[in-house]
Write an enzyme that holds these catalytic residues in place. Structure first.
Site, PDB file in Angstrom:
ATOM      1  N   GLN A  72      36.450  36.481  33.870  1.00  0.00           N
ATOM      2  CA  GLN A  72      35.007  36.427  33.702  1.00  0.00           C
ATOM      3  C   GLN A  72      34.507  37.362  32.595  1.00  0.00           C
ATOM      4  OE1 GLN A  72      34.232  36.455  38.391  1.00  0.00           O
ATOM      5  NE2 GLN A  72      32.502  35.710  37.230  1.00  0.00           N
ATOM      6  N   HIS A  73      33.273  37.126  32.193  1.00  0.00           N
ATOM      7  CA  HIS A  73      32.436  38.061  31.410  1.00  0.00           C
ATOM      8  C   HIS A  73      32.775  38.209  29.930  1.00  0.00           C
ATOM      9  CE1 HIS A  73      31.425  39.193  35.469  1.00  0.00           C
ATOM     10  NE2 HIS A  73      32.554  39.854  35.667  1.00  0.00           N
ATOM     11  N   ASP A 242      37.245  33.037  37.453  1.00  0.00           N
ATOM     12  CA  ASP A 242      38.524  33.007  38.173  1.00  0.00           C
ATOM     13  C   ASP A 242      38.375  33.311  39.667  1.00  0.00           C
ATOM     14  OD1 ASP A 242      37.988  35.721  37.680  1.00  0.00           O
ATOM     15  OD2 ASP A 242      39.938  36.144  36.782  1.00  0.00           O
TER      16      ASP A 242
HETATM   17  O1  LIG Z   1      35.632  41.080  35.929  1.00  0.00           O
HETATM   18  C1  LIG Z   1      36.111  40.435  36.848  1.00  0.00           C
HETATM   19  C2  LIG Z   1      35.255  39.861  37.896  1.00  0.00           C
HETATM   20  O2  LIG Z   1      33.945  40.318  37.847  1.00  0.00           O
HETATM   21  C3  LIG Z   1      37.599  40.223  36.890  1.00  0.00           C
HETATM   22  O3  LIG Z   1      38.012  39.759  38.131  1.00  0.00           O
HETATM   23  C4  LIG Z   1      37.990  39.269  35.794  1.00  0.00           C
HETATM   24  O4  LIG Z   1      37.501  37.997  36.142  1.00  0.00           O
HETATM   25  C5  LIG Z   1      39.479  39.309  35.492  1.00  0.00           C
HETATM   26  O5  LIG Z   1      40.284  38.880  36.529  1.00  0.00           O
HETATM   27  P1  LIG Z   1      41.892  39.008  36.551  1.00  0.00           P
HETATM   28  O6  LIG Z   1      42.397  38.441  35.272  1.00  0.00           O
HETATM   29  O7  LIG Z   1      42.227  40.420  36.744  1.00  0.00           O
HETATM   30  O8  LIG Z   1      42.317  38.181  37.722  1.00  0.00           O
END
Ligand SMILES: O=C(CO)[C@@H](O)[C@H](O)COP(=O)(O)O
Ligand SMILES: Nc1ncnc2c1ncn2[C@@H]1O[C@H](COP(=O)(O)OP(=O)(O)O)[C@@H](O)[C@H]1O
Length: 481
Positions: A72-73, A242
């Site tokens: 995300q983000h 995700d």
């Molecule tokens: O920043 C967040 C959720 O807000 C993280 O969960 C990212 O979405 C990355 O996820 P992973 O790659 O570590 O699973």
């Protein structure tokens, strides 16, 4: 021949593809490819990894629909020609921490500013959120900021690439990922161009000329695959962040909590109503089905164990063996694992600390134990923040790469004070994306009822004293950093 769907997880460290039977959910084949290191990544590297993972999974020629779940983000800034303006700043890049503070100050600062942001978007800005990255861009790279014609997130951009389109107006996303931008009103389900304008220091009229991906419904087709690559037959789903994809993959409903230990440590729960936590511990995001998915997210997940294993000169199995050979509490040793700064609690400039080293605890077993306990204590804090927001917790499922660790599995019930379930090792984000693709294909009102995930339940004697010691030492670090 069964009808096949593809689910993709473009995560921080790698890209994974699963191909499943659309009707039964049965796994047919898989593929994966690595992503580059770093918190600033050229999106082309995700695209290359996706193509490699698709090839490793046997291609998409016989696949009817695909959806992407993504980290995300991340800020993918595009110019008017659809070219990427600069490398994407990822969710774990903390350079926009001052921008986050400034955005809160501009709405009154402190609890007033935080409350204003939760009322507007559902979340308090921290360096992870896209809105703060755009403010950083406006201040640090004004020439680049002036060129921004569209802003996408990793999964939106990859879906667009799969379609082969170069028209910015074809960009599409879903509610779950849009809700993590910081310029989306999660409760209302609409963009806040005034906040995009504020982030980029431009007028609201100018912000409205910037293209944000269209927010599609949970099972809405957003396009077809790139005909030039032979994917014209492929229906594309809207995809998801995700964590929302994982919730769909696990079939979570109210009362179910997932604790994901990938690069990030994430506590997530499905909620029928929006959550707004002005303390910032819980972010009020949306899920991939029309409900909500509050999260408590740390920057320090699996890599705490990667680092501990490296330091001790062992592999993951060796680290787990050492940790399980130690007593709870690691002979008084605590690791506050803020190795990459921290997001929950919001301490972007913090560093990690071992506290309580003595001759008795300065040994590999206790160091390994402290690493596992420190990681889990941060997640237990996230779980507590979730319950303090009234989110019901009836079951906890451990997922993500580090959930494969025997030590994490055995020690989690003691630290969390509750039994946990551990599903068979799998790619639950990619599975959720595949389930979404099957949903898009079916045209039905609800996702397909694939067979439920097989889990193992693990219990343990609670060790509240370990959390108490951690809490006291966490406060020392918070006061220091
Ligand atoms: O920043 C967040 C959720 O807000 C993280 O969960 C990212 O979405 C990355 O996820 P992973 O790659 O570590 O699973
Ligand atoms: N048995 C294990 N014990 C601890 N950590 C593990 C184990 N297997 C994999 N990992 C770690 O899990 C991480 C990858 O998990 P993953 O969920 O795919 O991350 P992400 O989604 O952030 O890319 C890596 O840091 C890896 O070292």
């Amino acid at each position: 021949m069964p009808t096949l769907v593809a689910g993709i997880d473009s995560s921080t460290q790698s890209c994974k593809v699963v191909i499943r039977d659309a009707d039964t959910g049965e796994l047919v084949r898989t593929g994966s490819a690595k992503h580059p290191e770093g918190t600033e990544v050229a999106p082309a590297a995700w695209w290359d990894a996706l193509l490699e993972a698709i090839t490793a999974a046997g291609g998409l020629d016989d696949v009817a629909a695909a959806s992407i779940g993504g980290q995300q983000h991340g800020m993918v800034a595009l110019d008017a020609q659809g070219s990427v303006i600069r490398d994407a700043l990822l969710w774990n890049d903390t350079r926009s921490a001052d921008a986050a503070d400034a955005l809160i100050r501009e709405y009154g600062g402190g609890s007033e500013g935080a409350g204003a942001w939760t009322a507007m978007t559902g979340s308090v800005p921290v360096a992870s959120l896209t809105v703060t990255k755009l403010r950083w861009l406006a201040d640090a790279e004004p020439r680049n900021a002036e060129r921004v014609a569209a802003v996408a997130l990793p999964h939106d951009w990859l879906t667009w690439k799969l379609s082969g389109s170069t028209e910015l107006s074809d960009l599409a996303t879903d509610r779950s990922d849009a809700s993590g931008t910081g310029y989306f009103d999660t409760a209302a389900g609409s963009y806040r161009f005034d906040l995009l304008a504020r982030a980029l220091r431009i007028t609201e009229d100018a912000a409205r000329r910037i293209i944000l991906p269209r927010v599609a419904g949970p099972a809405e087709q957003v396009g077809t695959g790139d005909a030039a690559r032979g994917w014209g037959h492929l229906l594309l789903g809207p995809g998801a962040g995700d964590n929302a994809a994982a919730a769909l993959g696990l079939g979570m409903s109210t009362g179910d909590v997932a604790i994901s230990i990938g690069t990030s440590g994430v506590v997530s729960a499905v909620s029928p109503k929006p959550i707004q936590d002005p303390s910032g511990m819980v972010t009020g995001f949306a899920d991939a089905t029309g409900e909500f998915l509050p999260l408590a997210v740390t920057l320090n997940g699996s890599r705490v164990l990667d680092g501990a294993a490296k330091m001790l000169g062992v592999d993951h199995a060796g680290l787990a063996e050492l940790a399980l050979a130690a007593e709870p509490g690691a002979n008084g040793l605590t690791l506050v694992p803020y190795l990459e700064g921290e997001r929950t609690p919001n301490l972007p400039h913090a560093t990690g600390s071992f506290i309580g080293l003595t001759r008795a605890s300065m040994n590999p077993r206790d160091v390994a134990r402290a690493a596992v306990e420190g990681l889990l204590c941060g997640l237990a804090d996230g779980l507590e923040a979730m319950t303090s927001q009234g989110v019901p917790v009836e079951s906890i499922t451990l997922i993500g790469g580090a959930a494969r660790s025997a030590a994490v599995q055995q020690i989690a019930p003691a630290i969390l004070g509750r039994e946990v379930t551990v599903p068979a090792p799998g790619e639950y984000v990619a599975d959720g994306a595949a389930r979404q693709a099957a949903w898009v294909l079916s045209g039905s009102a609800t996702p397909p009822a694939w067979s439920t995930v097989q889990t193992q339940t693990i219990t343990g004697t609670p060790t509240p004293q370990v959390r108490e010691a951690y809490a006291a030492r966490r406060e020392l670090i918070a006061a220091r950093d």
